[in-house]
Design an enzyme around this catalytic site. Structure first.
Site, PDB file in Angstrom:
ATOM      1  N   GLU A  49       0.782  -1.114  -0.036  1.00  0.00           N
ATOM      2  CA  GLU A  49       0.069   0.029   0.018  1.00  0.00           C
ATOM      3  C   GLU A  49       0.895   1.232   0.002  1.00  0.00           C
ATOM      4  OE1 GLU A  49      -2.702   1.059   3.246  1.00  0.00           O
ATOM      5  OE2 GLU A  49      -3.402   2.278   2.104  1.00  0.00           O
ATOM      6  N   ASP A  74       4.918   4.989   3.672  1.00  0.00           N
ATOM      7  CA  ASP A  74       4.581   6.273   3.481  1.00  0.00           C
ATOM      8  C   ASP A  74       5.825   7.219   4.064  1.00  0.00           C
ATOM      9  OD1 ASP A  74       3.485   9.292   3.610  1.00  0.00           O
ATOM     10  OD2 ASP A  74       1.519   7.922   3.258  1.00  0.00           O
ATOM     11  N   ASP A 101      10.441   6.274   0.927  1.00  0.00           N
ATOM     12  CA  ASP A 101       9.773   6.799  -0.606  1.00  0.00           C
ATOM     13  C   ASP A 101       9.717   5.315  -1.297  1.00  0.00           C
ATOM     14  OD1 ASP A 101       9.451   7.306  -3.040  1.00  0.00           O
ATOM     15  OD2 ASP A 101      11.274   8.671  -3.236  1.00  0.00           O
ATOM     16  N   ASP A 124      -1.264  12.019  -4.096  1.00  0.00           N
ATOM     17  CA  ASP A 124      -1.428  13.446  -4.197  1.00  0.00           C
ATOM     18  C   ASP A 124      -1.696  13.764  -5.821  1.00  0.00           C
ATOM     19  OD1 ASP A 124      -0.437  14.266  -1.471  1.00  0.00           O
ATOM     20  OD2 ASP A 124       1.285  12.990  -2.041  1.00  0.00           O
ATOM     21  N   THR A 194     -11.641   6.205   2.898  1.00  0.00           N
ATOM     22  CA  THR A 194     -10.084   6.835   3.383  1.00  0.00           C
ATOM     23  C   THR A 194     -10.332   8.193   4.077  1.00  0.00           C
ATOM     24  OG1 THR A 194      -9.238   7.810   1.593  1.00  0.00           O
ATOM     25  CG2 THR A 194      -9.022   5.496   1.667  1.00  0.00           C
ATOM     26  N   PHE A 196      -8.535  11.007   3.306  1.00  0.00           N
ATOM     27  CA  PHE A 196      -8.850  11.866   2.225  1.00  0.00           C
ATOM     28  C   PHE A 196     -10.074  11.985   1.268  1.00  0.00           C
ATOM     29  CE2 PHE A 196      -4.809  14.462   1.704  1.00  0.00           C
ATOM     30  CZ  PHE A 196      -4.181  13.990   2.826  1.00  0.00           C
ATOM     31  N   GLU A 197     -10.570  10.793   1.275  1.00  0.00           N
ATOM     32  CA  GLU A 197     -11.988  10.448   0.304  1.00  0.00           C
ATOM     33  C   GLU A 197     -12.793  11.275   0.858  1.00  0.00           C
ATOM     34  OE1 GLU A 197     -12.712   6.357  -0.023  1.00  0.00           O
ATOM     35  OE2 GLU A 197     -14.238   6.786  -1.465  1.00  0.00           O
TER      36      GLU A 197
END
Ligand code: SAM
Length: 215
Positions: A49, A74, A101, A124, A194, A196-197
């Protein structure tokens, strides 16, 4: 092109509790240095992920898919600390957390044809044209992702930014190692909601999911 980063450098002080979580939990719940050993998650098929943010969806997926091993990566340190703490508190055995990364990780530490899947929810969007080169779903990075997926593995991406969704379809359709699992967009039900969703939905954005299979 491939050295152009897909993330913002974010600063900010970390709480002592978060620093402590990184110090004590990353050695136990992280991934040992060197090549990723897919046997690390008890022989479960391993899904990467990319960009888990705060990791709410990661935890939900780990709970609803106990037979799948999730390596969650992340660059955002407070999110890494948060997910490590939750994985530890819930005793989840099918999650490992990487602080770094994803591109470097894929390129340097993941064997060709080894992953059962890659998920990147709400990468992003980099809306400005001069920043499009920073998008995660761009041709060279999609080729890298496809190369690390085993035949039959699924790449699942989602976005609430309509122009990015269009560009994702173009880039993914053009990658010879992948085919769309659906006619166009994938059903929404396949993954948790999520953070951000939710923010995007609040602003009236439509969400597009895309699932492509490694041929
Ligand atoms: C917009 S957020 C989405 C977070 C989460 N998936 C969600 O839907 O709530 C994108 C995340 O991707 C991470 N990210 C961007 N590029 C990355 C990279 N190359 N490797 C690892 N994480 C990355 C960012 O730090 C950020 O946490």
């Amino acid at each position: 092109m491939s050295d152009i980063r897909t993330f913002h450098a974010r600063r900010g002080r970390m709480s002592e509790a978060k620093s402590e979580a990184i110090r004590t939990l990353l050695p136990v719940l992280g991934v040992p240095a060197g090549p990723l050993d897919v046997a690390l998650l008890g022989g479960r098929p391993v899904v990467l992920e990319i960009g888990f943010g705060l990791g709410h969806a990661t935890v939900e997926m780990a709970q609803t898919e106990p037979g799948v091993g999730i390596v969650a990566i992340d660059v955002h340190t407070p999110g890494v600390a948060r997910l490590l703490t939750e994985v530890h508190e819930l005793g989840l055995e099918n999650v490992r957390v990487v602080h770094g990364d994803a591109i470097e990780f894929l390129r340097e530490r993941v064997a060709v044809s080894s992953l059962a899947g890659i998920r990147a929810f709400f990468p992003d969007p980099w809306p400005r044209a001069r920043h499009h080169k920073r998008r995660l779903v761009r041709p060279d990075l999609v080729a890298l992702m496809a190369s690390r997926m085993a035949p039959g593995a699924r790449l699942h991406v989602a976005t609430d930014w309509a122009p990015y969704a269009e560009s994702m379809v173009e880039v993914l359709d053009a990658e010879p190692g992948l085919v769309n699992a659906y006619e166009g967009a994938a059903p929404r039900e396949e993954r948790p909601l999520t953070k951000f969703e939710l923010a995007g939905l609040d602003q009236g954005h439509d969400v597009v999911d895309l699932v492509y299979v490694r041929v």
